[in-house]
Design a protein around this motif. Sequence first.
Motif, PDB file in Angstrom:
ATOM      1  N   VAL A  23       0.794  -1.272   0.073  1.00 20.40           N
ATOM      2  CA  VAL A  23      -0.026  -0.069   0.109  1.00 20.40           C
ATOM      3  C   VAL A  23       0.660   1.410  -0.039  1.00 20.40           C
ATOM      4  N   SER A  48       2.110   2.233  -3.286  1.00 22.51           N
ATOM      5  CA  SER A  48       1.060   2.570  -4.275  1.00 22.51           C
ATOM      6  C   SER A  48       0.628   3.910  -4.100  1.00 22.51           C
ATOM      7  N   LEU A  49       0.534   4.536  -2.778  1.00 20.71           N
ATOM      8  CA  LEU A  49       0.188   5.853  -2.467  1.00 20.71           C
ATOM      9  C   LEU A  49       0.795   6.908  -3.508  1.00 20.71           C
ATOM     10  N   HIS A  79      -7.456  -3.240   1.257  1.00 17.96           N
ATOM     11  CA  HIS A  79      -8.910  -3.331   2.062  1.00 17.96           C
ATOM     12  C   HIS A  79      -9.368  -4.621   2.386  1.00 17.96           C
ATOM     13  N   GLN A 127      -4.691  -0.955  -3.490  1.00 22.60           N
ATOM     14  CA  GLN A 127      -5.239  -0.401  -2.355  1.00 22.60           C
ATOM     15  C   GLN A 127      -6.697  -1.193  -2.154  1.00 22.60           C
TER      16      GLN A 127
END
Length: 599
Positions: A498, A501-502, A517, A513
């Motif tokens: 994650v 990826s941000l 989740h 993302q």
Amino acid sequence: MTAERDLAAVAGTTSDSTLERLDALLAKDVFQPHTGAVDHHHRTYARLRLLLQELGGPSALNADAPTLLTAMGWAAQVDPPLYIALLTTAIACMGPMLDLGEPSDYLQELIGEIDSGRRHGAVLTTELGHGCSHINPGTEARYNQAERTFTLHTPHPDHVKIMGNVALPGQASAAVVYAQLIVDGQPRGVYPFAIRVREEHHTPPTLHIRTVGDVTLLPLDYATVRFEQHTIPYGAWLAGGARIDRDGSFHDAHDPGARLVRSWRSALTIAAGTTEALAAAARAACTITHHAMAHRPTQGMPHPGATVADYSLQQHALAASVLDTITAGLLARRARTLHAQPHDSAVPAAVTWAPWVAAHRDLALLKARARDLAEAAVARLRPRLGAHGTLATNQLTAYEGMAQVVEAATGDKVSILLEAGKDLLASDSFPDGTGTLGRARAREHLLRRAVRRAVGARNISSEKPAAFAVYNPHLPALVELAEARADCLMLAAVDQAVQASLPLDTDLAAAVQAVAHLAETTYLTRHLGFLLAHRLIPSSEAKVLPERHIGALNAVAAHLPVLIASFTVPAARTAAPITYPDYAERLTGWTFKETSPCL
């Protein structure tokens, strides 16, 4: 571009020159479908020779771990028996020769024969009549001082070696044999020995080999092997720094427990390679299923143009399997990192169940968890293809079978969990972190505290094996503790993905993302009872968790095309007919012309 490529590697395996070179081999005749079990074995070794020749041979691969691990994943996608043949030859057999062997004419000649492709390699460790035989094998290697040789012998039927892939007549083979070294009548520890097994046209009379019959989950020419006073030269001993002087005096800086772990150092690469293979097989299974669903129309609940992929139930199954697959891939990436680091750390004086855990606990746990993830991913998908999922030519049964076999092979999963659980008791620390990962660490802490209390602090030691009477009532709790640590490793890997990826505003970043989740809601759903009981999740959050979980499945389902594309599994590599729109023609070999219906 670098960040985008790194993120693509998070989801799958980015295309590189190694994969391109290996894919070019698929046009060779030996990669055509086999005609029966024996033909399959012959083709497996012919494929192995081509693969090793293309990549420079087993010795070169042992010096190039990234290429070796990539080849392991590729082999698993093409045909799982090829993966196990590559593992036994390049890692389990050649690895100890290069790592632990002392220079000698005998060993150099044997290494050359394997490197040239004349012989494949096997490992002879498991014995027929007793569990955990890798810790204390009954097979003996007696040192003969006058001749300066060793004699391998099987003293009892229970000590016959089993599951070595050396049964195929006409296929020359070598093996690394794990045996109890006897010097001057005294046992000196478990060591590997490098031997020739079969020649092309004969087998030594002091070696007795019998096939074990079909192993449908992961077909190869497995055998039982019995030694009858089989003499081998001094150079066959893979001593790893130990020695026997010409006067017969024995020297080893390691005690028997540490020697056992050192003799099994190849387990580090076996674990990393198997984790890579499992993740690759799961990627292939998801890719095959996605394409099959997308072009397969359905007559149920009639809707013009509807395919199997349009059903939410199927989408959720594929989304859950994609989560398992990506997580396994993240563990494989972590395994690569750990494998590349120095790992000559201090080891406990005694091993209770699994020496490979002592060699590197987290690597062993990564392999165990990747196995569970891969099997769950494929087992969830296979029935979604109906009867077609059971056809061997569509590959899913091969991938599922591989995952089932490596629950025991390449490091027994239960042994890993027991040894890791025992090891985790030796220290304790207060959990840190927030969010789902923080809750997972808190759960591990609480489980450790409960087991430590049950076992008793005075019985916890890394310097001696677990006492049966003390530990036996608590073995399920040890397994649960080790699984909790694996949960933390898994969620930490997802969290790192994650973070990668941000900074990116791409479809793949959004997909990763969404997967993260889903990983959180999956963990919380699975352990909700524990989390509620220990007040690690409020009841208000628990009440909406089912709705959140369905939403997370829907979100991943919406990203399936980009996620499957990131897996980069070309149809030619799996050769599964169901992948193609003209499935009926490819499966049957019949060509149909369009005809008008009868009036």
